[in-house]
Design a protein around this motif. Sequence first.
Motif, PDB file in Angstrom:
ATOM      1  N   ARG A   4       0.824  -1.275  -0.030  1.00 37.81           N
ATOM      2  CA  ARG A   4      -0.114   0.032  -0.040  1.00 37.81           C
ATOM      3  C   ARG A   4       0.881   1.195  -0.037  1.00 37.81           C
ATOM      4  N   ARG A   5       0.594   2.193  -0.861  1.00 40.05           N
ATOM      5  CA  ARG A   5       1.427   3.447  -0.917  1.00 40.05           C
ATOM      6  C   ARG A   5       0.334   4.345  -0.826  1.00 40.05           C
ATOM      7  N   VAL A   6       0.693   5.150   0.365  1.00 42.22           N
ATOM      8  CA  VAL A   6      -0.325   6.498   0.810  1.00 42.22           C
ATOM      9  C   VAL A   6       0.767   7.616   0.907  1.00 42.22           C
ATOM     10  N   VAL A   7       0.681   8.635   0.379  1.00 46.45           N
ATOM     11  CA  VAL A   7       1.392   9.999   0.418  1.00 46.45           C
ATOM     12  C   VAL A   7       0.801  10.654   1.249  1.00 46.45           C
ATOM     13  N   LEU A   8       1.632  10.963   2.396  1.00 44.03           N
ATOM     14  CA  LEU A   8       1.420  11.813   3.640  1.00 44.03           C
ATOM     15  C   LEU A   8       2.226  13.141   3.569  1.00 44.03           C
ATOM     16  N   VAL A  32       6.180  -9.871  15.607  1.00 42.33           N
ATOM     17  CA  VAL A  32       7.377  -9.790  14.956  1.00 42.33           C
ATOM     18  C   VAL A  32       7.558  -9.403  13.803  1.00 42.33           C
ATOM     19  N   PRO A  33       8.015  -7.955  13.908  1.00 44.95           N
ATOM     20  CA  PRO A  33       8.253  -7.290  12.484  1.00 44.95           C
ATOM     21  C   PRO A  33       9.036  -7.997  11.543  1.00 44.95           C
ATOM     22  N   GLU A  34       8.674  -7.702  10.165  1.00 48.18           N
ATOM     23  CA  GLU A  34       9.570  -8.363   9.026  1.00 48.18           C
ATOM     24  C   GLU A  34      10.912  -7.588   8.934  1.00 48.18           C
ATOM     25  N   SER A  35      12.043  -8.310   8.778  1.00 50.15           N
ATOM     26  CA  SER A  35      13.260  -7.688   8.754  1.00 50.15           C
ATOM     27  C   SER A  35      13.337  -6.658   7.607  1.00 50.15           C
ATOM     28  N   THR A  36      12.565  -6.909   6.803  1.00 45.52           N
ATOM     29  CA  THR A  36      12.894  -5.753   5.607  1.00 45.52           C
ATOM     30  C   THR A  36      12.143  -4.220   5.938  1.00 45.52           C
ATOM     31  N   TRP A  37      11.435  -4.207   7.110  1.00 46.84           N
ATOM     32  CA  TRP A  37      10.529  -3.086   7.556  1.00 46.84           C
ATOM     33  C   TRP A  37      11.591  -1.942   7.929  1.00 46.84           C
ATOM     34  N   MET A  81       3.600   0.714   9.851  1.00 43.29           N
ATOM     35  CA  MET A  81       3.103   2.075   9.224  1.00 43.29           C
ATOM     36  C   MET A  81       4.342   2.967   8.148  1.00 43.29           C
ATOM     37  N   ALA A  82       5.438   2.774   8.868  1.00 35.45           N
ATOM     38  CA  ALA A  82       6.619   3.163   8.210  1.00 35.45           C
ATOM     39  C   ALA A  82       6.929   2.383   6.808  1.00 35.45           C
ATOM     40  N   ALA A  83       6.717   1.119   6.837  1.00 33.34           N
ATOM     41  CA  ALA A  83       6.912   0.216   5.778  1.00 33.34           C
ATOM     42  C   ALA A  83       5.851   0.490   4.624  1.00 33.34           C
ATOM     43  N   TYR A  84       4.586   0.567   5.100  1.00 33.75           N
ATOM     44  CA  TYR A  84       3.577   0.649   4.198  1.00 33.75           C
ATOM     45  C   TYR A  84       2.722   2.034   3.935  1.00 33.75           C
ATOM     46  N   GLY A  85       3.294   2.954   4.681  1.00 38.96           N
ATOM     47  CA  GLY A  85       2.949   4.435   4.196  1.00 38.96           C
ATOM     48  C   GLY A  85       1.475   4.716   4.636  1.00 38.96           C
ATOM     49  N   TYR A  86       1.066   4.214   5.783  1.00 35.79           N
ATOM     50  CA  TYR A  86      -0.374   4.472   6.095  1.00 35.79           C
ATOM     51  C   TYR A  86      -0.405   5.250   7.569  1.00 35.79           C
ATOM     52  N   ALA A 120       2.509  10.509  12.205  1.00 40.03           N
ATOM     53  CA  ALA A 120       3.675  10.508  11.063  1.00 40.03           C
ATOM     54  C   ALA A 120       4.017  11.766  10.757  1.00 40.03           C
ATOM     55  N   GLY A 121       5.203  11.951  10.429  1.00 40.52           N
ATOM     56  CA  GLY A 121       5.810  12.947   9.984  1.00 40.52           C
ATOM     57  C   GLY A 121       6.385  14.059  10.931  1.00 40.52           C
ATOM     58  N   TYR A 122       6.258  13.857  12.341  1.00 43.80           N
ATOM     59  CA  TYR A 122       6.885  14.611  13.239  1.00 43.80           C
ATOM     60  C   TYR A 122       8.399  14.146  13.244  1.00 43.80           C
ATOM     61  N   GLU A 123       9.375  15.152  13.521  1.00 42.85           N
ATOM     62  CA  GLU A 123      10.860  14.973  13.296  1.00 42.85           C
ATOM     63  C   GLU A 123      11.529  14.575  14.569  1.00 42.85           C
ATOM     64  N   THR A 124      10.854  14.947  15.651  1.00 38.36           N
ATOM     65  CA  THR A 124      11.498  14.913  17.008  1.00 38.36           C
ATOM     66  C   THR A 124      10.350  14.256  17.948  1.00 38.36           C
ATOM     67  N   ALA A 125      10.725  13.731  19.377  1.00 38.19           N
ATOM     68  CA  ALA A 125      10.014  13.369  20.245  1.00 38.19           C
ATOM     69  C   ALA A 125       9.339  14.412  20.996  1.00 38.19           C
ATOM     70  N   GLN A 126       9.836  15.484  21.079  1.00 35.37           N
ATOM     71  CA  GLN A 126       9.185  16.835  21.595  1.00 35.37           C
ATOM     72  C   GLN A 126       8.056  17.217  20.714  1.00 35.37           C
ATOM     73  N   ALA A 127       8.463  17.194  19.198  1.00 27.70           N
ATOM     74  CA  ALA A 127       7.477  17.663  18.249  1.00 27.70           C
ATOM     75  C   ALA A 127       6.166  16.792  18.380  1.00 27.70           C
ATOM     76  N   VAL A 128       6.552  15.379  18.388  1.00 27.18           N
ATOM     77  CA  VAL A 128       5.388  14.658  18.342  1.00 27.18           C
ATOM     78  C   VAL A 128       4.365  14.701  19.677  1.00 27.18           C
ATOM     79  N   LEU A 129       4.985  14.937  20.843  1.00 22.15           N
ATOM     80  CA  LEU A 129       4.403  15.163  21.848  1.00 22.15           C
ATOM     81  C   LEU A 129       3.663  16.441  22.029  1.00 22.15           C
ATOM     82  N   ASP A 130       4.407  17.357  21.635  1.00 18.20           N
ATOM     83  CA  ASP A 130       3.502  18.833  21.307  1.00 18.20           C
ATOM     84  C   ASP A 130       2.298  18.733  20.478  1.00 18.20           C
ATOM     85  N   GLY A 131       2.222  17.885  19.446  1.00 12.93           N
ATOM     86  CA  GLY A 131       1.095  17.635  18.527  1.00 12.93           C
ATOM     87  C   GLY A 131       0.140  16.970  19.142  1.00 12.93           C
ATOM     88  N   TRP A 132       0.579  15.928  19.987  1.00 16.98           N
ATOM     89  CA  TRP A 132      -0.538  14.978  20.929  1.00 16.98           C
ATOM     90  C   TRP A 132      -1.094  15.835  21.933  1.00 16.98           C
TER      91      TRP A 132
END
Length: 291
Positions: A4-8, A32-37, A81-86, A120-132
């Motif tokens: 699946r490819r979803v552009v965010l 168990v995540p796939e090793s390719t993810w 989510m990172a592997a399949y873009g959703y 998705a798309g937040y670059e730092t831990a502080q940024a994602v916490l601020d978003g939440w």
Amino acid sequence: MPRRRVVLRAALLCAALVTANIQPAAAATGCVPESTWPAARGDLAAQVVDLVNAHRARLGLQALAVSPTLTAAATWKARHMAAYGYLAHDDPAPPTARTSGQRLSECGYPQASWGENIAAGYETAQAVLDGWLASPGHRANLERPEYRATGVGAAGSRLSWAQAFGTAVDAGSALPAAAPPAPIPAASPTLGAATSRSGQASSTHRTVRVRCGLRSRNVSCRLGGVRGALVRIALTRGGRTYARARARVRSDPARVALHGVRRLRDGRYALVVRAALGSAVRERRLAFVVR
């Protein structure tokens, strides 16, 4: 099956707002995540845990223990989510379609109430916490008093984030080394409650005054001595929230109406009032009886 490819195009987030019970799994499978993810970013996940516990400490809330099973579920989610873009709580195939509750069960988390924040798309831990924290639903998960454990996952070059919460502290859980202790509240007299057939509760503590009442099954509170404070009020019973409010108090006294979440029924409730002014946080817990 094609990926699946979803552009965010912007930082996105989503919260599982309704807690639910997990049915215990016979064995921890499908976790168990796939090793390719994309690889997990454990450093960023640990930063989120520390930031969340620091935030909870400022509110006088108990720090969250790091659960190995919630961490496994959140890490699987972030890498998937990172592997399949959703961005969604339920897990789409491949490898298998399932709900978020089924994922937590298959990762071994015991039967308990839970919640989940993703982004998705937040670059730092502080940024994602601020978003939440800027989103009421996500903030409710971060600040829910009933939660005792958490697990965080982060993965991808365009980072995907997941944080799971639960009311049960399972085997192997531990507080992170940097977890700050909750502040010790100032000594206060025993709180009392006065009840009537409509339902009411009252409390007095030096400069903080709270009196709440019920009219036509709607709860409102009269507050005094907390001008300028950010006040949060929750009416709970059996681990569920029935009404709540969040407001910046501009006057003294002030009246705050609670927003109903569930229909009130006769019985005894807990009314929790928190007032934050700068670094000082005061909490009051009162009995509230509806008849």
